[in-house]
Scaffold this motif. Structure first.
Motif, PDB file in Angstrom:
ATOM      1  N   CYS A   1       0.863  -1.181   0.000  1.00  0.00           N
ATOM      2  CA  CYS A   1       0.000   0.000   0.000  1.00  0.00           C
ATOM      3  C   CYS A   1       0.901   1.234   0.000  1.00  0.00           C
ATOM      4  N   ASN A   2       0.407   2.291  -0.589  1.00  0.00           N
ATOM      5  CA  ASN A   2       1.215   3.508  -0.768  1.00  0.00           C
ATOM      6  C   ASN A   2       1.808   4.016   0.544  1.00  0.00           C
ATOM      7  N   ASP A   3       3.102   4.275   0.492  1.00  0.00           N
ATOM      8  CA  ASP A   3       3.814   4.822   1.657  1.00  0.00           C
ATOM      9  C   ASP A   3       3.719   3.929   2.889  1.00  0.00           C
ATOM     10  N   GLY A   4       3.188   2.729   2.736  1.00  0.00           N
ATOM     11  CA  GLY A   4       2.978   1.884   3.907  1.00  0.00           C
ATOM     12  C   GLY A   4       1.921   2.437   4.837  1.00  0.00           C
ATOM     13  N   LEU A   5       1.149   3.404   4.307  1.00  0.00           N
ATOM     14  CA  LEU A   5       0.184   4.140   5.131  1.00  0.00           C
ATOM     15  C   LEU A   5      -1.116   3.351   5.325  1.00  0.00           C
ATOM     16  N   SER A   6      -1.575   3.321   6.563  1.00  0.00           N
ATOM     17  CA  SER A   6      -2.823   2.619   6.881  1.00  0.00           C
ATOM     18  C   SER A   6      -3.463   3.290   8.083  1.00  0.00           C
ATOM     19  N   HIS A   7      -4.697   2.894   8.404  1.00  0.00           N
ATOM     20  CA  HIS A   7      -5.452   3.571   9.473  1.00  0.00           C
ATOM     21  C   HIS A   7      -5.460   5.065   9.187  1.00  0.00           C
ATOM     22  N   HIS A   8      -5.711   5.418   7.992  1.00  0.00           N
ATOM     23  CA  HIS A   8      -5.676   6.800   7.526  1.00  0.00           C
ATOM     24  C   HIS A   8      -6.550   6.859   6.275  1.00  0.00           C
ATOM     25  N   PRO A   9      -7.271   7.964   6.076  1.00  0.00           N
ATOM     26  CA  PRO A   9      -8.161   8.046   4.911  1.00  0.00           C
ATOM     27  C   PRO A   9      -7.437   7.822   3.575  1.00  0.00           C
ATOM     28  N   GLU A  10      -6.154   8.208   3.508  1.00  0.00           N
ATOM     29  CA  GLU A  10      -5.431   8.101   2.236  1.00  0.00           C
ATOM     30  C   GLU A  10      -4.800   6.733   2.005  1.00  0.00           C
ATOM     31  N   GLU A  11      -5.032   5.800   2.907  1.00  0.00           N
ATOM     32  CA  GLU A  11      -4.609   4.410   2.692  1.00  0.00           C
ATOM     33  C   GLU A  11      -4.976   4.007   1.267  1.00  0.00           C
ATOM     34  N   PHE A  12      -3.996   3.460   0.493  1.00  0.00           N
ATOM     35  CA  PHE A  12      -4.290   3.172  -0.912  1.00  0.00           C
ATOM     36  C   PHE A  12      -3.551   1.931  -1.403  1.00  0.00           C
ATOM     37  N   CYS A  13      -4.293   1.061  -2.088  1.00  0.00           N
ATOM     38  CA  CYS A  13      -3.724  -0.113  -2.752  1.00  0.00           C
ATOM     39  C   CYS A  13      -4.265  -0.093  -4.177  1.00  0.00           C
ATOM     40  N   SER A  14      -3.398  -0.143  -5.170  1.00  0.00           N
ATOM     41  CA  SER A  14      -3.860  -0.024  -6.561  1.00  0.00           C
ATOM     42  C   SER A  14      -4.755  -1.198  -6.942  1.00  0.00           C
ATOM     43  N   ALA A  15      -5.583  -0.986  -7.949  1.00  0.00           N
ATOM     44  CA  ALA A  15      -6.464  -2.056  -8.434  1.00  0.00           C
ATOM     45  C   ALA A  15      -5.636  -3.256  -8.883  1.00  0.00           C
ATOM     46  N   ASP A  16      -4.457  -3.002  -9.455  1.00  0.00           N
ATOM     47  CA  ASP A  16      -3.578  -4.096  -9.871  1.00  0.00           C
ATOM     48  C   ASP A  16      -3.106  -4.912  -8.677  1.00  0.00           C
ATOM     49  N   ASP A  17      -2.650  -4.209  -7.656  1.00  0.00           N
ATOM     50  CA  ASP A  17      -2.163  -4.925  -6.478  1.00  0.00           C
ATOM     51  C   ASP A  17      -3.289  -5.670  -5.763  1.00  0.00           C
ATOM     52  N   CYS A  18      -4.464  -5.053  -5.726  1.00  0.00           N
ATOM     53  CA  CYS A  18      -5.616  -5.751  -5.133  1.00  0.00           C
ATOM     54  C   CYS A  18      -5.869  -7.057  -5.887  1.00  0.00           C
ATOM     55  N   ALA A  19      -5.835  -6.968  -7.222  1.00  0.00           N
ATOM     56  CA  ALA A  19      -6.128  -8.149  -8.042  1.00  0.00           C
ATOM     57  C   ALA A  19      -5.033  -9.195  -7.915  1.00  0.00           C
ATOM     58  N   THR A  20      -3.775  -8.746  -7.807  1.00  0.00           N
ATOM     59  CA  THR A  20      -2.682  -9.707  -7.598  1.00  0.00           C
ATOM     60  C   THR A  20      -2.942 -10.507  -6.327  1.00  0.00           C
ATOM     61  N   GLY A  21      -3.276  -9.801  -5.271  1.00  0.00           N
ATOM     62  CA  GLY A  21      -3.548 -10.469  -4.004  1.00  0.00           C
ATOM     63  C   GLY A  21      -4.734 -11.418  -4.119  1.00  0.00           C
ATOM     64  N   ALA A  22      -5.775 -10.969  -4.803  1.00  0.00           N
ATOM     65  CA  ALA A  22      -6.972 -11.806  -4.948  1.00  0.00           C
ATOM     66  C   ALA A  22      -6.662 -13.048  -5.785  1.00  0.00           C
ATOM     67  N   SER A  23      -5.806 -12.886  -6.811  1.00  0.00           N
ATOM     68  CA  SER A  23      -5.418 -14.043  -7.620  1.00  0.00           C
ATOM     69  C   SER A  23      -4.633 -15.052  -6.779  1.00  0.00           C
ATOM     70  N   VAL A  24      -3.756 -14.528  -5.922  1.00  0.00           N
ATOM     71  CA  VAL A  24      -2.962 -15.418  -5.071  1.00  0.00           C
ATOM     72  C   VAL A  24      -3.876 -16.186  -4.117  1.00  0.00           C
TER      73      VAL A  24
END
Lengths: 494, 494
Positions: free
Chosen positions: A457-480
């Motif tokens: 996720c971008n900048d390793g940022l989480s528990h924050h409104p700007e937490e972001f994971c690209s659609a590609d990375d989401c799909a990679t994880g879902a494929s795995v």
């Protein structure tokens, strides 16, 4: 935003490539020549399994669709550039739960809601006498959370089942998706409490009687008077009748996809983390008791200022934790009586200590207890009424090692998904990693084979409104996770 | 309690002695030979004035009677061993106001309630064309306050008027008692706001629109939604129609009796402080803006932890203030979002800077602004998103010098009251003193001659349930203010 965009652009090539590979049509073709009935996982070749992919666009669409309930602070121009504020058992949580159940029913899943409001949706396999393999995570968020923490894990499960359904892929054992209640511990201050009850590590009565925290109770999603989990479950209609236990709702295994919430994958430009372990952590509530006095007339040497003592403790906590490669954090603080011109006579605060080993966390705690006592004793010593400090342990999560069978399935699947990425050594896009955060998988691991998958996720940022994971990375994880579940199904009945 | 009892016993002899002196009967006798009509202050001899004393037992009885409304935390075995929780414009405040008005009406006072709920009760003098001399203070308390701060000042006024009434003493100008609204600034976060409006130093609209602070709003005496001062005044029926201004409700002078709230008198075993000045102070609201992140996955170097930055600021604030002989205090703090496992991305806090000179406070502020900026810039510097800090000035009270005429009246009265104490130099029981706290007298001093009287309180403790001033010391102070008002009346028409 500018810097972020550049980083995103340079990293996109590997992400996007991973989803150009096998399509639904290619996969279907491989089987349609031999049979018109449903395919069984046992009939797939290793290459067939490695070709399985999630549908990136559908996953993104479903994920953001589900974020309509409880969307939070806006941080960018796109429709989906908002955070999330979906506290456990809020009205927003009820809405997304209703949607989740309907979606799973449409996939012909059987639904179970237990006494903790955990929702288990099972797509039956060929064999009815064995428990299902689960994909699980949570739909609740922090008060200023993002769109991926937990949500991606559940939605990846939804996508995996949609993929199996449209491919006509029939598993040997069932495959399920579970939404665990109040994983965040943000509204009801014990995280992973409902998987904890399921694992019979936390008593049901303790969980049912747990009160929401005052800082969160003031949010519009919560009533003004602190509510218990049980009454909150009742209020939104999710107090199920099925006992919350791994005995009543058994699992064959539990897989969880999650954003890393840390900087390792993103800074190394890696795509998948095979999570082999979870760091230890302990949560405490601390109380510093000093003496209320007038700010204008009380010299420093006559004060027993609980907030000043707290400040010194917090500075010290970082020093000590850092020296041992651990973390120490304060998220909640309350100073009483809370008046501009009164020195606070009491401060309550939360303390979260984490480290790679259970023993390290214990050592940090021991050192902090001694140092906090010393700091308290100094403040007010001059008047013979020094501050004192009291500790209450709320939660203790020793370091966890996940199950080798599950780790193997995840690792093989991760290697398969990145295999044709246009880099010299595709496997370098995958690494073993330790989880810094707790997850429901910590509790499932105590009862059934478990492991996790991390995506960057971008900048390793989480528990924050700007937490972001690209659609590609989401799909990679879902494929795995899709492949991992299929591999596990094949492995257990091999 | 044991230590306190010993201290109390050893100091009691001077206290008690001061009240063995002139009694009502002795005083009455001096006049009854010459006249059966009321006595006029202009007819008294200097010795007559010096013989005036408050009734210790009646004062104590009235004071504790008035504390039935809003009594707080119990700390001792006696009925009156409790603190007070009588927030401005609460139901308890309404009750004590009702009692105050009825008591003053029984003394044939004329009552005025202005737009800020200030209550002026005037016992008319012989001349109707001049403003009254006032004794004033406040009946509201801190959320964990005591029975003397403010309350003693008003009740001493009540006792002075009861004494004049029973003696048949007629003043030239009227003598009044004023109860100022929300002096503490505990519920509505501007202290002395209503004397400030009266002095036309604070706009009425600002005061009427002021919202109660969230930390106090959670107390049972306040509604759950923050209320404005105007709506709170309306709710308890104390939104008067008379304009709140020194022009509409003029005063000849303002005298105020108060506990010292500090250690000087009590530690020197002195009985009366003649308050010649009030230290300067400034109140700020500060906001530290960092970044919400996950406590478990975010290394210290990746954090912009607003609460950690705050902690360093608070430690630094004491260092800098102490170096200049000033005070810096934080009474209110709020960390957002307020979740155990989220690093707070925002902290709001109050800062109260005080010092003997206006310039010293300004210097401390300047140094803190620079240091807080530096601390904020360090936290999160590694990720290029450091914390930042914003200051808002809420209240600025320059150092105040009281009026020589009033100071003289107080000093003469104090010397008279201690004159026959069995010590070598009775005047050594009286000292000039600076007030560390702000009082309504700060604002009245901007428009009319003003001064104050301090009496000792145990341990210098205030804004605390155990705040304590002995019945003897209360009566000493009330005797001094009674004489001071009579002296001022004689002086202005001499």
């Amino acid at each position: 935003m500018a810097v972020r965009s550049v980083i995103r652009a340079t990293r996109t090539w590997t992400r996007a490539y991973l989803h150009r590979a096998a399509s639904h049509q290619q996969f279907r073709k491989a089987f349609s020549t031999t049979t018109s009935r449903n395919m069984f996982t046992s009939e797939l070749s290793e290459a067939d399994v490695s070709a399985l992919r999630a549908n990136k666009d559908r996953l993104a669409k479903d994920l953001h669709h589900s974020c309509q309930w409880g969307f939070g602070i806006r941080w960018g121009d796109n429709t989906t550039d908002t955070g999330m504020q979906r506290l456990a058992l809020s009205e927003e949580d009820k809405s997304v739960r209703d949607w989740f159940i309907q979606t799973m029913k449409d996939l012909k899943c059987e639904i179970t809601v237990d006494e903790m409001g955990n929702i288990f949706a099972v797509r039956p396999g060929r064999r009815k006498d064995v428990p299902a393999t689960f994909i699980g995570s949570h739909l609740d968020t922090q008060p200023t959370g993002g769109r991926y923490d937990g949500i991606l894990g559940v939605l990846a499960g939804v996508e995996a089942l949609k993929r199996m359904d449209e491919m006509g892929l029939e598993t040997e054992g069932g495959v399920g998706v579970v939404n665990w209640t109040n994983e965040e511990g943000a509204r009801f201050p014990v995280s992973m409490i409902s998987s904890g009850v399921w694992a019979e590590c936390i008593p049901l009565s303790k969980a049912h009687n747990l009160k929401e925290v005052p800082t969160v109770a003031s949010l519009p999603t919560a009533a003004s008077a602190p509510e218990t989990m049980k009454s909150a479950l009742q209020k939104i209609g999710y107090l199920g009748s099925v006992p919350c236990s791994y005995k009543t709702t058994p699992m064959a295994a539990h897989f969880e996809l999650h954003i890393e919430q840390g900087p390792h994958l993103v800074s190394a430009n890696q795509r998948v983390g095979v999570v082999a372990a979870v760091q230890a952590y302990r949560w405490f509530r601390l109380k510093v008791i000093g003496r209320d006095t007038h700010t204008g007339t009380t010299a420093f040497e006559h004060r027993a200022d609980a907030l000043y003592a707290f400040s010194r403790m917090m500075v010290r906590a970082r020093e000590i934790a850092a020296a041992r490669g651990c973390l120490a954090s304060v998220g909640i603080i309350e100073a009483k009586p809370g008046s501009v011109n009164t020195v606070p006579g009491q401060v309550n605060f939360s303390l979260d200590i984490r480290g790679p080993e259970t023993e390290l966390v214990a050592e940090v705690e021991k050192e902090l207890r001694a140092d906090f006592d010393a700091i308290a004793a100094e403040e007010g010593a001059g008047i013979g009424k020094p501050c004192r400090v009291e500790w209450t342990l709320d939660f203790d999560s020793p370091a966890v090692k996940f199950h080798d069978d599950c780790i193997d399935c995840v690792q093989q699947s991760a290697h398969a998904v990145v295999a044709d990425a246009p880099v010299a050594v595709p496997e370098s896009l995958v690494r073993h990693i330790m989880s810094g955060a707790g997850h429901d998988s910590v509790f499932t691991s105590k009862r059934v084979p478990t492991s996790m998958i991390f995506v960057p996720c971008n900048d390793g940022l989480s528990h924050h409104p700007e937490e972001f994971c690209s659609a590609d990375d989401c799909a990679t994880g879902a494929s795995v996770i899709l492949q991992a579940v299929v591999r596990y199904d094949r492995k257990r009945f091999a």
